[in-house]
Design a protein around this motif. Structure first.
Motif, PDB file in Angstrom:
ATOM      1  N   ASN A 191       0.828  -1.210   0.000  1.00  7.48           N
ATOM      2  CA  ASN A 191       0.000   0.000   0.000  1.00  7.48           C
ATOM      3  C   ASN A 191       0.861   1.259   0.000  1.00  7.48           C
ATOM      4  O   ASN A 191       0.534   2.251  -0.658  1.00  7.48           O
ATOM      5  CB  ASN A 191      -0.919  -0.001   1.233  1.00  7.48           C
ATOM      6  N   LYS A 200       2.373   2.140  -3.555  1.00 11.97           N
ATOM      7  CA  LYS A 200       1.441   2.332  -4.678  1.00 11.97           C
ATOM      8  C   LYS A 200       1.534   3.757  -5.213  1.00 11.97           C
ATOM      9  O   LYS A 200       1.446   4.730  -4.473  1.00 11.97           O
ATOM     10  CB  LYS A 200       0.015   2.039  -4.210  1.00 11.97           C
ATOM     11  N   GLU A 215       5.901  -2.800  -8.034  1.00  8.99           N
ATOM     12  CA  GLU A 215       5.299  -1.514  -8.409  1.00  8.99           C
ATOM     13  C   GLU A 215       6.046  -0.875  -9.572  1.00  8.99           C
ATOM     14  O   GLU A 215       5.434  -0.352 -10.509  1.00  8.99           O
ATOM     15  CB  GLU A 215       5.279  -0.569  -7.200  1.00  8.99           C
TER      16      GLU A 215
END
Length: 205
Positions: free
Chosen positions: A158, A161, A192
């Motif tokens: 998270n 991101k 990512e």
């Protein structure tokens, strides 16, 4: 000529023992390092990248040297790490089969604080030593996020991101790319960056 002058003022040393060595890695240290090598290529599933290539487990003396390189101003060690990487035939053969090498970048604030981007130095030097492999600055970090090392696996995914953006995207069109980073843990950062690279690359294919 400039490099030769620098070698006189700041003689090259082995990054592990500190002894003067124009190859940046003495034979004794290389022998010790090879005993701890876990060089391998692995197929990866469920990620935006298909393979993971690693040279060492992140522990012991290797871990200490990487930490020193990153956080103690020992930027000169990049040539020692490149020497280790290129001396591994398996990894060298993989690298020379690629078109472009790029790195997982630091945020500009952290790079300014450190004075250098440790992964960029290594990636550039690898390209300099392999014919037809080009270094390209493709990723930039647009958010100075909380350190991944302080988070658990879910939090890392998270946290990272949309932390990166692509520049010079025309360079990666239809190219075989190797993404370099100094340390791989959960793979969230690598994934990512690979997501961004794959998205832009496929749009232009």
């Amino acid at each position: 000529m400039f490099d030769k002058i620098l070698d006189i003022i700041f003689p090259p040393v082995c990054g592990f023992c500190g002894e003067k060595n124009y190859g940046y890695l003495c034979k004794e240290c290389e022998s010790k390092i090879r005993k701890n090598s876990t060089s391998r290529k692995e197929k990866v599933k469920g990620k935006y990248f298909s393979e993971k290539i690693s040279l060492f487990s992140y522990k012991g003396e290797i871990r200490n040297k990487i930490l020193g390189y990153k956080f103690s101003g020992k930027s000169y060690m990049y040539k020692t790490f490149v020497k280790i990487i290129l001396n591994d035939k398996k990894i060298y053969d993989i690298l020379k089969s690629c078109d472009i090498i790029t790195n997982v970048p630091l945020h500009k604030k952290r790079k300014n604080e450190r004075g250098y981007d440790q992964s960029e130095l290594i990636a550039k030097e690898i390209a300099h030593n392999i014919k037809n492999l080009k270094f390209a600055k493709v990723l930039i970090k647009v958010r100075n996020i909380e350190k991944q090392s302080l988070l658990d696996k879910k939090e890392r995914a998270n946290n990272i991101k949309n932390a990166y953006e692509i520049i010079n995207e025309e360079i990666i069109c239809n190219k075989k790319i190797i993404l370099f980073d100094d340390v791989y843990t959960s793979g969230a950062t690598t994934n990512e960056c690979a997501r961004m690279l794959k998205r832009k690359r496929s749009k232009r294919s």
